[in-house]
Design a protein around this motif. Structure first.
Motif, PDB file in Angstrom:
ATOM      1  N   SER A   1      -5.659   7.070  -5.658  1.00  0.00           N
ATOM      2  CA  SER A   1      -5.959   7.132  -6.938  1.00  0.00           C
ATOM      3  C   SER A   1      -7.003   5.944  -7.221  1.00  0.00           C
ATOM      4  O   SER A   1      -7.134   5.293  -6.524  1.00  0.00           O
ATOM      5  CB  SER A   1      -4.756   6.439  -7.792  1.00  0.00           C
ATOM      6  N   SER A   2      -7.947   6.175  -8.343  1.00  0.00           N
ATOM      7  CA  SER A   2      -8.813   5.159  -8.846  1.00  0.00           C
ATOM      8  C   SER A   2      -9.858   5.125  -7.845  1.00  0.00           C
ATOM      9  O   SER A   2     -10.476   4.069  -7.805  1.00  0.00           O
ATOM     10  CB  SER A   2      -8.318   3.796  -9.266  1.00  0.00           C
ATOM     11  N   GLU A   3     -10.388   6.290  -7.018  1.00  0.00           N
ATOM     12  CA  GLU A   3     -11.138   6.036  -5.756  1.00  0.00           C
ATOM     13  C   GLU A   3     -12.532   5.731  -6.095  1.00  0.00           C
ATOM     14  O   GLU A   3     -13.244   5.058  -5.623  1.00  0.00           O
ATOM     15  CB  GLU A   3     -11.295   7.575  -5.200  1.00  0.00           C
ATOM     16  N   ILE A   4     -12.769   6.085  -7.384  1.00  0.00           N
ATOM     17  CA  ILE A   4     -14.349   5.987  -7.868  1.00  0.00           C
ATOM     18  C   ILE A   4     -14.553   4.253  -8.088  1.00  0.00           C
ATOM     19  O   ILE A   4     -15.441   3.805  -8.170  1.00  0.00           O
ATOM     20  CB  ILE A   4     -14.808   6.760  -9.231  1.00  0.00           C
ATOM     21  N   TYR A   5     -13.255   3.528  -8.191  1.00  0.00           N
ATOM     22  CA  TYR A   5     -13.342   2.110  -8.447  1.00  0.00           C
ATOM     23  C   TYR A   5     -12.786   1.311  -7.186  1.00  0.00           C
ATOM     24  O   TYR A   5     -12.623   0.326  -7.142  1.00  0.00           O
ATOM     25  CB  TYR A   5     -12.483   1.732  -9.585  1.00  0.00           C
ATOM     26  N   GLY A   6     -12.800   2.247  -6.097  1.00  0.00           N
ATOM     27  CA  GLY A   6     -12.288   1.403  -4.651  1.00  0.00           C
ATOM     28  C   GLY A   6     -11.090   1.721  -4.644  1.00  0.00           C
ATOM     29  O   GLY A   6     -10.661   1.123  -3.560  1.00  0.00           O
ATOM     30  N   GLY A   7     -10.236   2.306  -5.322  1.00  0.00           N
ATOM     31  CA  GLY A   7      -8.876   2.585  -5.042  1.00  0.00           C
ATOM     32  C   GLY A   7      -7.785   1.412  -5.467  1.00  0.00           C
ATOM     33  O   GLY A   7      -8.345   0.313  -5.833  1.00  0.00           O
ATOM     34  N   VAL A   8      -6.506   1.684  -5.497  1.00  0.00           N
ATOM     35  CA  VAL A   8      -5.718   0.585  -5.864  1.00  0.00           C
ATOM     36  C   VAL A   8      -4.499   0.985  -4.639  1.00  0.00           C
ATOM     37  O   VAL A   8      -4.248   2.032  -4.638  1.00  0.00           O
ATOM     38  CB  VAL A   8      -5.053   0.945  -7.129  1.00  0.00           C
ATOM     39  N   GLY A   9      -4.274  -0.097  -3.790  1.00  0.00           N
ATOM     40  CA  GLY A   9      -3.427   0.221  -2.810  1.00  0.00           C
ATOM     41  C   GLY A   9      -2.165   0.846  -2.955  1.00  0.00           C
ATOM     42  O   GLY A   9      -1.599   0.681  -3.974  1.00  0.00           O
TER      43      GLY A   9
END
Ligand code: GAP
Length: 453
Positions: free
Chosen positions: A23-31
């Motif tokens: 998830s949220s890959e374009i922001y570097g992801g949330v673990g």
């Protein structure tokens, strides 16, 4: 046969084919947070659909519920979650990472990943302390004066607090169950192994209310039923087992729990817990809410607090198990064919309709067939790329049948029907194709991986 599946291969296929991705890959992801794409949504929806079918359609003693995620904070006081829903947490003063104290032997050291946490020469762990897994938030427009509430860590409590409503409105008497599917949230200290353990996940839980004297019989009934459910949906029986909890493993509410475990690539791990919760929950809510939560038999005037047998499964964990069990590779004409041998009922797409070439009237006929089939089942039309490439794509998303329109179709209105598992291709008339596919979809199915083993 050696099982070729690894967690890495599953993660990579899921991303490549748009089942599940970080998830949220374009922001570097949330673990450890994941989003489900088109095929992932279809697959998980089918898993949940089969669970609802087993609970509601195949029996007449269970009713459905969809309760709120945010409930009165006292629910969690009564349930014991505020005081006791904790995991032991340790900090490492050297690498500044946090670990679950009871998982140290499975977690890599923050500085020397070849060692376990606590095992490295510079590890400096604090004493373990209790860490509550519930996510807190505030209800109301002003954070400071609003009430603290919690995102539910299990769907079960929404069922217990509605016991009286259901008893009244659905005119049930024990033994009967209330089933619910929905999101739950836990601030896991060490999430991981893809969607096996995440902080936001879907549960499929059913609370079965029984006369106290019948609780053991129903506990055994649900153990057998739930194991059967996985096997009937294609999980290899030798990859499934029931494991009774030792006394020191039992949750605060349970007098007996057995897990349905699956042999994941990470080893035997819990898929679902089946617990005998006794009268713990109804009694606690009765006490805390000052309400009578009991059953009164109108004929005999007998009154009692029902005991509860709870099969509690995870929709994401079950989806992962079905993916892992279905994953296969085989050599076909010198090339590796990767495929998901999913039970047809679970397969995201049941049939792909493809013209052999994009000319000579073939796409038009293929589109006609597709328009007809999609009224009856999840179908896909695919005309891009070589036929081999299209088959490979459908194999990887687990589509059990492929229908190909070729030059002969234009002459005699027959198509080839390809089977994902056997690769057998038979010629069948267009008329009756939908009936034939529906017949196959209803037929019992066992994984060819069993025969090959
Ligand atoms: N009401 C009882 C209960 O919640 P549980 O064993 O804590 O019992 C039931 O959870 C199921 O929910 C588990 O067997 C698992 O499939 C799923 N589950 C629990 N925690 C999870 C997590 N962090 N990530 C994914 N699934 C989870």
């Amino acid at each position: 046969m050696t099982d070729v599946v690894t967690m890495e291969k599953i993660v990579s296929l899921c991303k490549r084919r748009g089942f599940i991705f970080p998830s949220s890959e374009i922001y570097g992801g949330v673990g450890s947070t994941y989003d489900y794409g088109h095929y992932g949504v279809l697959l998980k929806t089918n898993v949940k659909g089969e669970w609802w079918r087993a609970m509601l359609q195949d029996r007449d003693d269970v009713v459905a519920l969809d309760s709120a995620i945010i409930q009165h904070p006292r629910v969690w006081e009564a349930s014991g979650h505020l005081a006791g829903f904790t995991d032991p947490l340790v900090d490492c003063r050297t690498c500044k990472q946090r670990f679950r104290a009871d998982h140290l032997d499975q977690l890599p050291c923050g500085q020397k990943p070849s060692k376990h946490a606590g095992e490295g020469p510079d590890c400096d762990l604090t004493e373990a302390r209790d860490f509550n897994l519930m996510f807190e938030t505030t209800v109301g427009p002003v954070k400071e004066s609003g009430a603290t509430v919690y995102l539910r860590p299990e769907t079960a409590q929404g069922i217990f607090i509605n016991f009286k409503n259901v008893l009244q409105f659905s005119r049930r008497k024990p033994p009967f169950g209330i089933a619910q599917i929905g999101k739950s949230f836990r601030n896991e200290i060490t999430p991981g192994n893809f969607v096996f353990r995440t902080r936001e996940f879907e549960q499929m839980e059913m609370e079965f209310f029984v006369p106290p004297a019948e609780s053991q019989r129903w506990f055994e009934h649900w153990l057998a039923e739930r194991e059967r459910w996985y096997v009937e949906l294609g999980i290899r029986p030798d990859h499934l087992r029931l494991r009774a909890h030792d006394a020191d493993e039992l949750s605060h509410y349970s007098s007996g729990t057995s897990d349905v475990e699956y042999l994941f690539p990470i080893g035997w791990s819990e898929l679902e817990g089946i617990a005998n919760r006794g009268d713990f929950d109804l009694s606690r809510h009765a006490e805390h809410a000052n309400e009578k939560l009991e059953y009164v038999d109108t004929a005999t005037r007998e009154r009692y607090v029902p005991h509860v047998i709870e099969p509690a499964a995870g929709a994401d964990r079950a989806t992962l198990a079905f993916l892992v069990d279905a994953y296969d590779e085989e050599q076909v004409e010198g090339e590796t064919r990767t495929l998901l041998r999913l039970h047809p009922k679970l397969a995201p797409v049941k049939v792909a309709v493809m013209p052999l070439v994009r000319k000579d009237g073939q796409p038009e006929v293929a589109r006609e067939i597709y328009a007809d089939l999609r009224k009856r089942m999840q179908a896909e039309y695919d005309e891009g790329g070589s036929i081999g490439k299209r088959y490979r794509r459908q194999d990887e998303i687990g589509t059990p049948w492929g229908v190909t329109v070729d030059h002969q179709t234009l002459e005699d209105r027959t198509v080839t029907l390809r089977d994902r598992d056997t690769l057998e291709q038979v010629r069948v008339p267009i008329d009756g194709l939908g009936d034939e596919l529906e017949r196959r979809l209803r037929a019992p199915w066992t994984t060819p991986k069993l025969a090959a083993a």
